[in-house]
Scaffold this motif. Structure first.
Motif, PDB file in Angstrom:
ATOM      1  N   PRO A   6       0.819  -1.219   0.000  1.00  0.00           N
ATOM      2  CA  PRO A   6       0.000   0.000   0.000  1.00  0.00           C
ATOM      3  C   PRO A   6       0.856   1.274   0.000  1.00  0.00           C
ATOM      4  CG  PRO A   6      -0.809  -1.540   1.639  1.00  0.00           C
ATOM      5  CD  PRO A   6       0.480  -2.094   1.116  1.00  0.00           C
ATOM      6  N   GLN A   7       0.450   2.233  -0.775  1.00  0.00           N
ATOM      7  CA  GLN A   7       1.166   3.498  -0.909  1.00  0.00           C
ATOM      8  C   GLN A   7       1.368   4.181   0.444  1.00  0.00           C
ATOM      9  OE1 GLN A   7       2.388   4.575  -3.805  1.00  0.00           O
ATOM     10  NE2 GLN A   7       3.260   6.420  -2.943  1.00  0.00           N
ATOM     11  N   SER A   8       0.419   4.011   1.351  1.00  0.00           N
ATOM     12  CA  SER A   8       0.509   4.682   2.655  1.00  0.00           C
ATOM     13  C   SER A   8       1.669   4.161   3.507  1.00  0.00           C
ATOM     14  CB  SER A   8      -0.801   4.527   3.409  1.00  0.00           C
ATOM     15  OG  SER A   8      -1.061   3.161   3.653  1.00  0.00           O
ATOM     16  N   LEU A   9       2.229   3.004   3.173  1.00  0.00           N
ATOM     17  CA  LEU A   9       3.329   2.449   3.951  1.00  0.00           C
ATOM     18  C   LEU A   9       4.700   2.854   3.416  1.00  0.00           C
ATOM     19  CD1 LEU A   9       2.044  -1.149   4.734  1.00  0.00           C
ATOM     20  CD2 LEU A   9       2.082   0.850   6.215  1.00  0.00           C
ATOM     21  N   TRP A  10       4.740   3.495   2.274  1.00  0.00           N
ATOM     22  CA  TRP A  10       6.023   3.910   1.701  1.00  0.00           C
ATOM     23  C   TRP A  10       6.489   5.217   2.311  1.00  0.00           C
ATOM     24  CZ3 TRP A  10       9.195   1.031  -1.033  1.00  0.00           C
ATOM     25  CH2 TRP A  10       8.674  -0.078  -1.669  1.00  0.00           C
ATOM     26  N   MET A  11       7.798   5.339   2.476  1.00  0.00           N
ATOM     27  CA  MET A  11       8.412   6.592   2.946  1.00  0.00           C
ATOM     28  C   MET A  11       9.311   7.116   1.842  1.00  0.00           C
ATOM     29  SD  MET A  11       9.517   5.819   6.883  1.00  0.00           S
ATOM     30  CE  MET A  11      10.134   7.476   7.101  1.00  0.00           C
ATOM     31  N   ARG A  12       9.525   8.409   1.864  1.00  0.00           N
ATOM     32  CA  ARG A  12      10.453   8.990   0.903  1.00  0.00           C
ATOM     33  C   ARG A  12      11.865   8.532   1.258  1.00  0.00           C
ATOM     34  NH1 ARG A  12      10.648  14.834  -0.011  1.00  0.00           N
ATOM     35  NH2 ARG A  12      11.521  14.737   2.077  1.00  0.00           N
ATOM     36  N   ALA A  13      12.653   8.264   0.237  1.00  0.00           N
ATOM     37  CA  ALA A  13      14.032   7.805   0.447  1.00  0.00           C
ATOM     38  C   ALA A  13      14.825   8.820   1.262  1.00  0.00           C
ATOM     39  CB  ALA A  13      14.705   7.545  -0.895  1.00  0.00           C
ATOM     40  N   GLU A  14      14.590  10.090   1.030  1.00  0.00           N
ATOM     41  CA  GLU A  14      15.305  11.142   1.752  1.00  0.00           C
ATOM     42  C   GLU A  14      15.047  11.062   3.254  1.00  0.00           C
ATOM     43  OE1 GLU A  14      13.257  11.716  -0.833  1.00  0.00           O
ATOM     44  OE2 GLU A  14      14.618  12.378  -2.426  1.00  0.00           O
ATOM     45  N   ASP A  15      13.802  10.764   3.622  1.00  0.00           N
ATOM     46  CA  ASP A  15      13.448  10.669   5.038  1.00  0.00           C
ATOM     47  C   ASP A  15      14.097   9.451   5.694  1.00  0.00           C
ATOM     48  OD1 ASP A  15      11.884  12.935   4.728  1.00  0.00           O
ATOM     49  OD2 ASP A  15      10.050  11.786   4.355  1.00  0.00           O
ATOM     50  N   VAL A  16      14.138   8.343   4.967  1.00  0.00           N
ATOM     51  CA  VAL A  16      14.764   7.126   5.499  1.00  0.00           C
ATOM     52  C   VAL A  16      16.259   7.345   5.690  1.00  0.00           C
ATOM     53  CG1 VAL A  16      15.252   4.692   5.047  1.00  0.00           C
ATOM     54  CG2 VAL A  16      13.007   5.627   4.490  1.00  0.00           C
ATOM     55  N   VAL A  17      16.897   7.978   4.704  1.00  0.00           N
ATOM     56  CA  VAL A  17      18.335   8.241   4.795  1.00  0.00           C
ATOM     57  C   VAL A  17      18.626   9.195   5.949  1.00  0.00           C
ATOM     58  CG1 VAL A  17      20.296   9.310   3.615  1.00  0.00           C
ATOM     59  CG2 VAL A  17      18.795   7.749   2.376  1.00  0.00           C
ATOM     60  N   ALA A  28      23.386   4.126  16.997  1.00  0.00           N
ATOM     61  CA  ALA A  28      22.314   3.132  16.995  1.00  0.00           C
ATOM     62  C   ALA A  28      22.643   1.999  16.027  1.00  0.00           C
ATOM     63  CB  ALA A  28      20.992   3.777  16.598  1.00  0.00           C
ATOM     64  N   VAL A  29      22.342   0.781  16.440  1.00  0.00           N
ATOM     65  CA  VAL A  29      22.542  -0.375  15.579  1.00  0.00           C
ATOM     66  C   VAL A  29      21.335  -0.559  14.669  1.00  0.00           C
ATOM     67  CG1 VAL A  29      22.891  -2.869  15.534  1.00  0.00           C
ATOM     68  CG2 VAL A  29      24.018  -1.486  17.278  1.00  0.00           C
ATOM     69  N   PHE A  30      20.146  -0.334  15.220  1.00  0.00           N
ATOM     70  CA  PHE A  30      18.904  -0.440  14.460  1.00  0.00           C
ATOM     71  C   PHE A  30      18.191   0.898  14.482  1.00  0.00           C
ATOM     72  CE2 PHE A  30      19.645  -4.691  16.150  1.00  0.00           C
ATOM     73  CZ  PHE A  30      19.642  -5.426  14.975  1.00  0.00           C
ATOM     74  N   VAL A  31      17.614   1.274  13.349  1.00  0.00           N
ATOM     75  CA  VAL A  31      16.851   2.512  13.244  1.00  0.00           C
ATOM     76  C   VAL A  31      15.499   2.177  12.646  1.00  0.00           C
ATOM     77  CG1 VAL A  31      16.738   4.789  12.151  1.00  0.00           C
ATOM     78  CG2 VAL A  31      18.938   3.889  12.925  1.00  0.00           C
ATOM     79  N   VAL A  32      14.443   2.637  13.294  1.00  0.00           N
ATOM     80  CA  VAL A  32      13.090   2.468  12.780  1.00  0.00           C
ATOM     81  C   VAL A  32      12.590   3.863  12.428  1.00  0.00           C
ATOM     82  CG1 VAL A  32      10.758   1.638  13.263  1.00  0.00           C
ATOM     83  CG2 VAL A  32      12.729   0.459  14.251  1.00  0.00           C
ATOM     84  N   PRO A  33      12.581   4.215  11.135  1.00  0.00           N
ATOM     85  CA  PRO A  33      12.171   5.562  10.747  1.00  0.00           C
ATOM     86  C   PRO A  33      10.654   5.685  10.638  1.00  0.00           C
ATOM     87  CG  PRO A  33      12.871   4.360   8.815  1.00  0.00           C
ATOM     88  CD  PRO A  33      13.059   3.447   9.995  1.00  0.00           C
ATOM     89  N   GLY A  34      10.135   6.813  11.026  1.00  0.00           N
ATOM     90  CA  GLY A  34       8.712   7.102  10.863  1.00  0.00           C
ATOM     91  C   GLY A  34       7.852   6.594  12.003  1.00  0.00           C
ATOM     92  N   TRP A  35       6.817   7.362  12.321  1.00  0.00           N
ATOM     93  CA  TRP A  35       5.961   7.032  13.455  1.00  0.00           C
ATOM     94  C   TRP A  35       5.143   5.765  13.209  1.00  0.00           C
ATOM     95  CZ3 TRP A  35       0.717   6.682  13.052  1.00  0.00           C
ATOM     96  CH2 TRP A  35       0.121   7.277  11.940  1.00  0.00           C
ATOM     97  N   LYS A  36       4.750   5.523  11.941  1.00  0.00           N
ATOM     98  CA  LYS A  36       3.952   4.319  11.656  1.00  0.00           C
ATOM     99  C   LYS A  36       4.747   3.065  11.970  1.00  0.00           C
ATOM    100  CE  LYS A  36       1.498   6.417   7.819  1.00  0.00           C
ATOM    101  NZ  LYS A  36       1.284   6.373   6.381  1.00  0.00           N
ATOM    102  N   TYR A  37       5.986   3.060  11.549  1.00  0.00           N
ATOM    103  CA  TYR A  37       6.812   1.884  11.765  1.00  0.00           C
ATOM    104  C   TYR A  37       7.184   1.720  13.232  1.00  0.00           C
ATOM    105  CZ  TYR A  37       6.928   1.959   6.755  1.00  0.00           C
ATOM    106  OH  TYR A  37       6.554   1.969   5.449  1.00  0.00           O
TER     107      TYR A  37
END
Length: 66
Positions: A6-17, A28-37
């Motif tokens: 679903p489109q709503s689960l995608w994040m912009r590459a810039e935000d993930v980076v 940090a060893v693990f990063v979870v980007p975005g509030w949904k995740y």
């Protein structure tokens, strides 16, 4: 393929980076980007393992059919 998720689960590459680089700066060893995740990760940590296992099995079967 991107159209299977679903489109709503995608994040912009810039935000993930950006989130990944912030995590790297913090060591940090693990990063979870975005509030949904972050919400999903916390939810999975609270749910019984048996339930999360069943959800993963079902999702795996669904993804193979797509």
């Amino acid at each position: 393929e991107r159209n299977k998720i679903p489109q709503s689960l995608w994040m912009r590459a810039e935000d993930v980076v950006a989130a990944s680089l912030r995590g790297l700066d913090r060591g940090a060893v693990f990063v979870v980007p975005g509030w949904k995740y972050k919400f999903f990760v916390r939810l999975l940590n609270v749910l019984p393992r048996r339930l999360t296992y069943a959800m993963n099995v079902r999702l795996g079967r669904k993804m193979r059919r797509i």
